[in-house]
Design an enzyme around this catalytic site. Sequence first.
Site, PDB file in Angstrom:
ATOM      1  N   ASP A   1       0.876  -1.039  -0.100  1.00  0.00           N
ATOM      2  CA  ASP A   1      -0.053  -0.060   0.062  1.00  0.00           C
ATOM      3  C   ASP A   1       1.011   1.274  -0.067  1.00  0.00           C
ATOM      4  O   ASP A   1       2.047   1.201   0.260  1.00  0.00           O
ATOM      5  CB  ASP A   1      -0.845  -0.081   1.176  1.00  0.00           C
ATOM      6  CG  ASP A   1      -1.788   1.201   1.462  1.00  0.00           C
ATOM      7  OD1 ASP A   1      -2.291   1.636   0.130  1.00  0.00           O
ATOM      8  OD2 ASP A   1      -1.987   1.772   2.490  1.00  0.00           O
ATOM      9  N   SER A   2       0.278   2.275  -0.151  1.00  0.00           N
ATOM     10  CA  SER A   2       1.027   3.475   0.020  1.00  0.00           C
ATOM     11  C   SER A   2       1.421   3.894   1.193  1.00  0.00           C
ATOM     12  O   SER A   2       2.410   4.728   1.469  1.00  0.00           O
ATOM     13  CB  SER A   2       0.037   4.627  -0.647  1.00  0.00           C
ATOM     14  OG  SER A   2      -1.062   4.826   0.178  1.00  0.00           O
TER      15      SER A   2
ATOM     16  N   GLU B   1      -5.322   8.142  10.065  1.00  0.00           N
ATOM     17  CA  GLU B   1      -3.813   8.081  10.370  1.00  0.00           C
ATOM     18  C   GLU B   1      -3.679   8.762  11.834  1.00  0.00           C
ATOM     19  O   GLU B   1      -2.823   8.146  12.558  1.00  0.00           O
ATOM     20  CB  GLU B   1      -2.890   8.716   9.236  1.00  0.00           C
ATOM     21  CG  GLU B   1      -2.885   7.766   8.175  1.00  0.00           C
ATOM     22  CD  GLU B   1      -1.806   7.825   7.287  1.00  0.00           C
ATOM     23  OE1 GLU B   1      -1.226   8.641   7.530  1.00  0.00           O
ATOM     24  OE2 GLU B   1      -1.467   7.300   6.309  1.00  0.00           O
TER      25      GLU B   1
ATOM     26  N   CYS C   1     -11.223   3.140  -0.237  1.00  0.00           N
ATOM     27  CA  CYS C   1      -9.856   3.222   0.332  1.00  0.00           C
ATOM     28  C   CYS C   1      -9.575   2.286   1.407  1.00  0.00           C
ATOM     29  O   CYS C   1     -10.474   2.454   2.323  1.00  0.00           O
ATOM     30  CB  CYS C   1      -9.864   4.753   0.497  1.00  0.00           C
ATOM     31  SG  CYS C   1      -8.354   5.431   1.372  1.00  0.00           S
TER      32      CYS C   1
END
Length: 273
Positions: A11-12, A153, A185
Amino acid sequence: MEKAKPIGVFDSGIGGLTVVRQIASTLPNESIVYFGDTARVPYGSKSNDTVIEYALQDAHFLIEKNVKAIVVACNTVSAIALNVLKEKFTVPIIGMITPGSQLALKHSRTKRIGVIGTRATISNHAYLNELKKNNSEVEVFEKACPLFVPLAEEGWIDHEATKLIAEEYLKELRDLNIDTLVLGCTHYPILAKIIQEVIGSEVKLIDSGVASAEVVRQEINRIGLETNSHALGYQDFYVSDIPTTFKKVAELFLGQSILNVKKIDLEELQKKQ
Ligand code: DGL
């Protein structure tokens, strides 16, 4: 030997850990090597060319770890770079968009489906195209929700600010009579409680990670590479940066404490083509 190889997931950043959680619960005996490009997150605001370049480097890193399949646990990369990755590498590559769309179509009775994701995922109409390809009658309503990524996050899963932002983002969708909402997402499942409250309890939320874990199981069975082991698989985590809050936030996404995190050299990663 081939069967004992791990499954690669990237993942990013840390959002893909919500997908690791689902794969580990569906396939507890499989080992997993995870790469999160935490130094270069977010991908969702970058150009398609940049996302493709990063995706090739990330997948290359996992191939060098000798994985038997790659799960692209990032909707942005799945939306933009999946075909490029499939052309470049010979191992099975599993993205988020097809499994998520199929699960949404399965659950939706009215065929009025909402999709939320990063700007890149939404502006590429990845879910809209996939949903319509499978059912031309379906009506799809898309909304980019970029602020959900930093809120997840921050671990603001029950915060008044998150609720306000969710109300702002989701107000149009709320008036459109959707019966299903795709969390397009991998960060968004962390905010599912607030999203559900705001969109209404009658709307079914679709977590693409749940859908993709089942596809991973089918795909490794199809190629005959399911592990023979009856022991719990190991999990190795690699990142391109370790932010100070990494451990706390990663555990929130993964649902358990995180061991074996190694930081890789970004310059080395950038050399991979
Ligand atoms: N996890 C990414 C995705 O599923 C979102 C974060 C980012 O913008 O890189 O699209």
